[in-house]
Design a protein around this motif. Sequence first.
Motif, PDB file in Angstrom:
ATOM      1  N   GLY A 110      -6.478   2.024   1.376  1.00 26.49           N
ATOM      2  CA  GLY A 110      -5.781   0.943   0.696  1.00 26.49           C
ATOM      3  C   GLY A 110      -6.676   0.226  -0.310  1.00 26.49           C
ATOM      4  N   CYS A 122       0.818  -1.217   0.000  1.00 23.96           N
ATOM      5  CA  CYS A 122       0.000   0.000   0.000  1.00 23.96           C
ATOM      6  C   CYS A 122       0.854   1.270   0.000  1.00 23.96           C
ATOM      7  N   LEU A 130      -7.963  -4.434   4.926  1.00 19.47           N
ATOM      8  CA  LEU A 130      -7.427  -3.155   4.464  1.00 19.47           C
ATOM      9  C   LEU A 130      -8.308  -2.042   5.006  1.00 19.47           C
ATOM     10  N   CYS A 131      -7.851  -0.800   4.861  1.00 25.15           N
ATOM     11  CA  CYS A 131      -8.724   0.323   5.196  1.00 25.15           C
ATOM     12  C   CYS A 131      -9.235   0.930   3.892  1.00 25.15           C
ATOM     13  N   PRO A 190      -4.931   2.147  10.507  1.00 23.97           N
ATOM     14  CA  PRO A 190      -6.164   1.368  10.720  1.00 23.97           C
ATOM     15  C   PRO A 190      -5.933  -0.118  10.960  1.00 23.97           C
ATOM     16  N   ILE A 191      -4.999  -0.711  10.290  1.00 22.41           N
ATOM     17  CA  ILE A 191      -4.863  -2.166  10.410  1.00 22.41           C
ATOM     18  C   ILE A 191      -4.167  -2.543  11.718  1.00 22.41           C
ATOM     19  N   CYS A 237       1.554   0.957   8.074  1.00 15.95           N
ATOM     20  CA  CYS A 237       1.211  -0.434   8.370  1.00 15.95           C
ATOM     21  C   CYS A 237       1.830  -1.383   7.337  1.00 15.95           C
ATOM     22  N   TYR A 284       0.056   4.193   1.219  1.00 19.44           N
ATOM     23  CA  TYR A 284      -0.310   5.197   2.210  1.00 19.44           C
ATOM     24  C   TYR A 284       0.442   5.035   3.534  1.00 19.44           C
ATOM     25  N   CYS A 285      -0.183   4.437   4.539  1.00 21.93           N
ATOM     26  CA  CYS A 285       0.401   4.569   5.879  1.00 21.93           C
ATOM     27  C   CYS A 285       1.462   3.518   6.170  1.00 21.93           C
ATOM     28  N   CYS A 291       0.384  -2.673   4.549  1.00 20.50           N
ATOM     29  CA  CYS A 291      -0.518  -3.745   4.120  1.00 20.50           C
ATOM     30  C   CYS A 291      -0.169  -4.202   2.708  1.00 20.50           C
TER      31      CYS A 291
HETATM   32  S1  SF4 Z   1      -4.538  -0.299   3.634  1.00 20.38           S
HETATM   33 FE1  SF4 Z   1      -4.853   1.372   5.112  1.00 20.38          FE
HETATM   34  S2  SF4 Z   1      -3.937   0.538   6.983  1.00 20.38           S
HETATM   35 FE2  SF4 Z   1      -3.141  -0.678   5.328  1.00 20.38          FE
HETATM   36  S3  SF4 Z   1      -1.182   0.336   4.739  1.00 20.38           S
HETATM   37 FE3  SF4 Z   1      -2.823   1.139   3.438  1.00 20.38          FE
HETATM   38  S4  SF4 Z   1      -3.443   3.019   4.465  1.00 20.38           S
HETATM   39 FE4  SF4 Z   1      -2.373   1.769   5.983  1.00 20.38          FE
END
Ligand code: SF4
Lengths: 365, 527
Positions: free
Chosen positions: A258, A221, A254-255, B26-27, A226, A223-224, A228
């Motif tokens: 993602g 992913c 996922l969020c 979030p995860i 984590c 974005y953040c 994922c």
């Molecule tokens: S799916 Fe959401 S929680 Fe997972 S890495 Fe991407 S942004 Fe972060």
Amino acid sequence: MVTLKIDGKKVTVRKLSTVLDAARKLDIPIPTLCHHPELSPFGGCRLCLIEIKGYPKPVASCTTFAKEGMEIITASPSLEKLRRTTLELILSDHPKDCMVCERAGDCKLQELAYFYGIRENRFEGERRIYTKKDNNPFVAREMEKCILCGQCVRICDEIQGVGAIDFAYRGLKTKICPPFEKDLDCEFCGQCVSVCPTGALTGKMWAHKGRQNFKEVETVCPYCGCGCNLTLHVWRNEVIRVSSKEDTINEGWLCAKGRFGYGFIHSPDRLAKPLIRTAPKEGVDLNKPQNSSRFTIHDSQFKEVSWDEALDYIAVKLKETKEKYGSDAVGGLSSARCTNEENYLFQKFIRAVIGTNNVDHCARY
Amino acid sequence: MTNSIPEIENHDVIFVIGSNTTETHPIIGLRMKKAVKRGADLIVADPRRIDLVRSSSLWLQQTPGTDVALLNSIMHVIVKEDFIDKKFIEERTEGFESFKDSLDEFTPEAGERITGVPKEKIVKAAFLYGDAVRPGIYYTMGITQHTHGTENVYAIANLALMTGNLGRESTGVNPLRGQNNVQGATDMGCIPDFYPGYQRVDVPGIKQKFEKAWGVKLSDKPGLKAPEMIRAAIEGKLRALYIMGENPILSDPDVRHTINALKNLDFLVVQDIFLTETAELADVILPSACYAEKNGTFTNTSRTVQRIRKAVEPPGDAKADSYSISELGKRFGYEMNYNLMEDIFQEAKKLWPALVGVTYKRISKAGLQWPCPTLDHPGTPYLFKGGFPRGRATFTSVRYRASEELPDNDYPFLLSTGRQLFQYHTGSMTRRVDAINMVSPGAYIEIHPDDADKLNVRDGDIVKVTSRRGSLDIEVMVSERPLKGLVFIPFHYREAAANLLTNTALDPVAKIPELKVCAVKIEQSNK
Ligand code: SF4
Ligand code: SF4
Ligand code: FES
């Protein structure tokens, strides 16, 4: 540990394992529609029926704990007949929509209908009627296709901790919906979409983008932190869907960003050509809408150039600055969204080529 | 993170301080909820009623900027109730005695006075954490974005050390890194005082190693950190800046200050996938490939190095960042040619032993966590097993110091900034996703109902928010989330850029700006 026999084969499993777990360990196929390994057992679909020696009636393997010495049969003419009837009942109020359904080819119900060769249906009858309230931009809900397996309800409650949807009404009227049958208003993680075995829940942005012959690319992913794992579904140079596999660090969850935040990849705003400034710098007017490289300041302040022209120009200017003011008058800001390799190269360039340690990234914001 | 993500579900106590985990990670938030389901106690310390509070057994609503006092008073109780791990302190740490004395003044009563958290709750937190077998502490920018961020981090470390809660499975201290590759960018040396692998630029011997590897003379003077570069640009000391994939105008404190700085440069190159606010001030803009258009690796917050793979072609003439960097190197007569992406990774590995065991092949399915020093090493799920790399860990006494700019008569509200679930960072990506814009269309300021009454504003009203640095018009969201007197604005939205208001005051050591605390006033808007 308990040892039992399934279809004549011995297997040892941990206490509190279900018969279904034990069968899966032996790789014996038992059809299921409402079972999910991460969720509490439900026992709703009755497809996973098995016979236990000494028991008067078949029982659901997903809700029956394995016991020492049990002898189990997973397939017999009468079990197959029962399963077939159950399937026919499920299909009796299911729209015959596979032709245009988003999940065709990737639908558990369709696959079972195929295996059991169900074409005509003896029970064709009344259908549940839903009023469609689907203004949310993420989850398309065709609830006529819902088989009430309850996986979405359980995942939303047990994993996501949101509880946005639940069973409502009883008997033939039973439905799964948000409170008061309103539109979904939730975290839009799409966990429910990822576990729905039919075409009842799908991604709205998947529609008409293709169901077959796409390439699957495993990646991470953007974005953040984590990290994922994502599976990008690619069709003709376009990312048309994002999913995630269960055996990943994020367990397939996922969020919203993602799962559904991939549209920027193919945004018409993407920069596609190197640009060199042609007009003096103005300020930045934050009240204007976000810049699109095609429509706004792009034309009035920059011109498109070739890579060589842009790179030559940068090299000349950086050399000039370095000679005039010294290496420490140059700096580099790298990106926490670029790869390790790019970050390595970037700091190497600033240190080895420019000759300064003025290199940083946005870890502080 | 000293632990890994799967370990979260086996904590028996989770202490989250200054992290809105379910929205920003979030995860990881899901794993925390799973732990709670399995019986863990969750302690949340946050001035806002964040979503995690619903799952918590204890919520400490401290006044922003008072974390040191909160943590010290928790530790005061831990000492008093003898929850300390004497064996661990003796064998693996130093400086406990004098540190212990520094806690004397932080009685729960003193803690309550400074933080606003009732003393019973402070005591309860101490009992929960002190008694835990496998506790984990989690924090993010709510801890670090303060002028005393370094002290906050020390206080957290002290708490874990005195209770011996480090270096075991599902037990540790876990700063969560915000962006997907902050960990990797730092590992790879995109920081002014370290080469790749946390090797100091000003320690003799290290420079020579890199000079040999790269075949050039290097500087041993630590460089400027990002906020210092912005200041140096204002002062005219920094003349040229090359920005790859960053948008400081929206992400850095005091937007006007950042704009002035960038305008003051002789030369600015911005390499990005969109024409960002920062790119608007560039002299040259280079179009990049996004994550789906290139190969390489990202390192997540738990030190897991994972593969990313090219799925589609970049638009038009856009090219991967590695192309522009190597081509520029060439124009300086410095060859940076690699046949494969992995060759770059290989080169980095040669200079940093902790990565030696990681190869693209080994991480083709699942990532590996560094340190991973040999090709048959399984990776390191949790750090500090059996010892600390530098021998003993030291206790650092920290005193409570108020934030730099606190509310006063002219600017009576305390502003915090941060993220929300759907949008991301400066929004250059997520705000170009239509579906996301439908659920998160614009900026808002969270105001406590009592404050809204006092100001005579309602949900949906537009107010003018002003700080000593700037002002903006923004929609009101009346909400029980913030503490009374506290307001919150997410920083994703250019049209109401929260950072117009924020303060550039820095933590003196980490040089992290105080984005979580500044003073503002709120008035009816004439817009
Ligand atoms: S799916 Fe959401 S929680 Fe997972 S890495 Fe991407 S942004 Fe972060
Ligand atoms: S998208 Fe997520 S939060 Fe919304 S209903 Fe589905 S599982 Fe629940
Ligand atoms: S899988 Fe067992 S009843 Fe549905």
